[in-house]
Design an enzyme around this catalytic site. Sequence first.
Site, mmCIF file in Angstrom:
data_model
loop_
_atom_site.group_PDB
_atom_site.id
_atom_site.type_symbol
_atom_site.label_atom_id
_atom_site.label_comp_id
_atom_site.label_asym_id
_atom_site.label_seq_id
_atom_site.Cartn_x
_atom_site.Cartn_y
_atom_site.Cartn_z
ATOM 1 N N ASP A 177 0.825 -1.157 0.074
ATOM 2 C CA ASP A 177 -0.122 -0.026 0.063
ATOM 3 C C ASP A 177 0.809 1.290 0.231
ATOM 4 O O ASP A 177 1.747 1.267 0.766
ATOM 5 C CB ASP A 177 -0.969 0.069 1.142
ATOM 6 C CG ASP A 177 -1.974 1.006 1.004
ATOM 7 O OD1 ASP A 177 -1.975 1.862 0.842
ATOM 8 O OD2 ASP A 177 -3.285 0.259 1.145
ATOM 9 N N SER A 226 -6.936 4.507 -0.986
ATOM 10 C CA SER A 226 -6.920 3.106 -1.205
ATOM 11 C C SER A 226 -7.996 2.496 -1.594
ATOM 12 O O SER A 226 -8.128 1.271 -1.956
ATOM 13 C CB SER A 226 -6.129 2.780 0.097
ATOM 14 O OG SER A 226 -4.935 2.838 0.391
ATOM 15 N N THR A 287 -8.010 -1.970 1.343
ATOM 16 C CA THR A 287 -7.463 -2.833 0.385
ATOM 17 C C THR A 287 -8.064 -4.188 0.785
ATOM 18 O O THR A 287 -8.299 -4.721 -0.546
ATOM 19 C CB THR A 287 -6.018 -2.889 0.792
ATOM 20 O OG1 THR A 287 -5.582 -1.271 0.515
ATOM 21 C CG2 THR A 287 -5.322 -3.463 -0.597
ATOM 22 N N ASP A 445 2.068 2.483 3.460
ATOM 23 C CA ASP A 445 1.338 3.565 3.372
ATOM 24 C C ASP A 445 1.124 4.178 4.879
ATOM 25 O O ASP A 445 1.426 5.493 5.086
ATOM 26 C CB ASP A 445 0.134 3.222 2.756
ATOM 27 C CG ASP A 445 -0.969 4.476 2.953
ATOM 28 O OD1 ASP A 445 -0.855 5.302 2.045
ATOM 29 O OD2 ASP A 445 -2.103 4.369 3.621
HETATM 30 ZN ZN LIG Z 1 -2.747 6.039 2.650
#
Ligand SMILES: [Zn+2]
Length: 665
Positions: A177, A226, A287, A445
């Site tokens: 991510d 995302s 996700t 992320d």
């Molecule tokens: Zn993010």
Amino acid sequence: MLLKTNAAALCLAASLSAVSAQTFQRLGTCPDLGCVLPPDQQDFLPGQEFDIRFEVHAPKNGSEAYNNGVPDDKFTATISKDGKPAKSIADFFKQKGEPALEKWTFQWYEDLFAQDAKTPSVVNVASKAYRRVALYEPGDYTVTLNYYGGKKTVAKWTVRPLATKKKAKNVIFFIGDGMTTNMITAARLLAHKTVNGRYQSLLALDKFPVLGHQMTHSVDTFITDSANSASALYSGHKSSVNAMGVYADSSPDSEDDPKVETIVELLRRIWGSAWGAVSTAFIADATPTALTAHTRLRSKYTVVVDQVLNGVRNYTWTKTGGPDAYFGGGAEQFIAGSGSPGGKDFYAEFAKKGYSVSWNKTALLAAPNDQRALGIFCKSNFPVWLDRNVFTDNLATLKNDPSGADGPAKDLPGLKEMTLKAIDVLHTRGGKNGFFLMSEAASIDKQMHALDYDRALGDLLELDDTVRATIEKLKALKILDETLIVVSADHGHGFDVFGSSDTKYAAAQHDDRHKRNAVGVYQNSGLSQYTQPKEGVSYGTGANFPLNWDPRYVIAAGLGANPDHRELFGVGQKPRTPASVGADGSYYVNPSDRPNGFVVNGTLPTNEAQGVHSLTDVPVYAMGPCQDTFGGTYSNIDVFFKIAGCLGLGQPTNKTQTVDKPGHH
Ligand SMILES: [Zn+2]
Ligand SMILES: *[C@@H]1O[C@H](CO)[C@@H](O)[C@H](O)[C@H]1NC(C)=O
Ligand SMILES: *[C@@H]1O[C@H](CO)[C@@H](O)[C@H](O)[C@H]1NC(C)=O
Ligand SMILES: *[C@@H]1O[C@H](CO)[C@@H](O)[C@H](O)[C@H]1NC(C)=O
Ligand SMILES: *[C@@H]1O[C@H](CO)[C@@H](O)[C@H](O)[C@H]1NC(C)=O
Ligand SMILES: *[C@@H]1O[C@H](CO)[C@@H](O)[C@H](O)[C@H]1NC(C)=O
């Protein structure tokens, strides 16, 4: 008089297009007063199921005010294929009559001035939704919405060529991510040694035979999140920020938006394959849940977790029957209480449907491979790889036991253990029908948001180590050749390394300008010291990871977008909070974060506490059947079409398996 009216009409038309395509949007996919969802320029897999929604907008006030705020509720819509005569939507899709007319009102701000002045523009809407249709014949379709006695909104849709032949039995889709090429480059520098500029070992990713580039834009913005990027990757349909598995409409209900079928819904319906997801995030995060979620709001955690197990509730829609393996964090959506669907004990709901339930690594590894498996190992996100493996004292202070008991989660698996176990379960349960697994390294992320570069890169190296172990595992199972492995990201952050910083010199300086002089650029960047063992210290994390996370010369790195913060390059003992809220409710330098660093003034709006996503294309690594289709530069939706094509999911007729009964060995 006539001239004057025309001038006014022209003027209105000009202002219409001026406001509607800007950063504040009435409805991003709807450039005029008639909206067709899916909008113009969308592609479909033959046989992919979706909903259609039409909206007619009547702005009551603001720059677009029209028809005294009365929407045309006698609108009509048609569809035609490859220039042939148009048919009504109901006739073309053989619907039993017209759907009910719906009406609602919404409001929006046209720009920052309107927002400051709290003067929203009010819009009345008339709408109809045609549920669960599909286009089977490849070709170009034109959908036309006719309204206000002569206005038209036209959407061109393309059904891509048929791909009924299954070339890969299994697909494993790894998502780092927020992972960019720059981060992969930095992770390589930390974990792999160079001699005179030549690497002596490489990342597992470096050994993939095919590399491509995907563009991550949303359907209505150039920066994505995302939720909607995962949707594009899983369904071939771009969506809006915070939306998954739907085209966002303007209605107040976040669950009535027009849906599109995802890769696992197609795979279960057509081939009856096994499917699973693994993540180091809380498992209700975007996700993992976007594989089955259909909502405009990713933050509806109870709804999206319920959809994982039970599918869409209020509309007829294909159901996967639940995943075969589902491993991650996020116990707060499972422990009976306000965070779980219906307040129920959601562990028990899974158990009732035949799942083994694991709360720690020992239990996970012992779970039977022929039974559906749920593994929830902590509350919230997983502690990151660095805290699980290097700064392990940080774990003891957490209150994240997945059972709901007080105290820390114990005996946590890593991304590697979860992924390898998921492969065992999916391979056993999928049998001849194969499987699809998504495995996410979520905190690349999350830690980039916190400007904690070391924690982000540690999780990137954990992903790389997991990919390496997965390839070995597939070889051992003798299924490497029939498995497509794709490693990609959903979006990036503007991260890069620009030199090294001498931590000893930085510590000896007493003001911001002198501390910055600790950074060595170009010829003074030197060499990575992360690959040199530190005297008297062994992390026991093995090859593929740094031997020293805390050298004197550390990487000097940063993001293109950040809040006010203090920078002091090098790993922090504790997870990072760069900015803190001030008396006026906006964000300033957090005085307790890196107190010995120098101040970096932010570039973001002052209501942002963290870094944000950026525009960059992200890499796509591919290995296995169909690998060659992944070279080049393409849209994120093409990742779906490439995977779906390789799995033969494009169908000329409605093919629907009975998916309620698992265990099709
Ligand atoms: Zn993010
Ligand atoms: C539109 O009308 C609403 C009241 O219905 C009002 O609150 C709002 O400020 C008006 N907006 C504009 C742009 O005039
Ligand atoms: C496909 O067939 C299934 C089972 O008969 C049905 O429920 C579904 O609505 C059909 N889909 C379409 C798009 O007609
Ligand atoms: C389904 O509809 C019911 C009744 O309108 C509503 O209470 C519930 O919140 C809806 N559920 C979802 C998941 O949208
Ligand atoms: C792991 O979970 C099982 C229950 O599934 C429990 O009996 C065991 O004590 C747990 N192990 C640790 C180390 O917490
Ligand atoms: C940051 O901005 C403030 C004004 O908001 C200014 O006083 C200060 O000098 C700036 N700091 C740096 C390091 O540029």
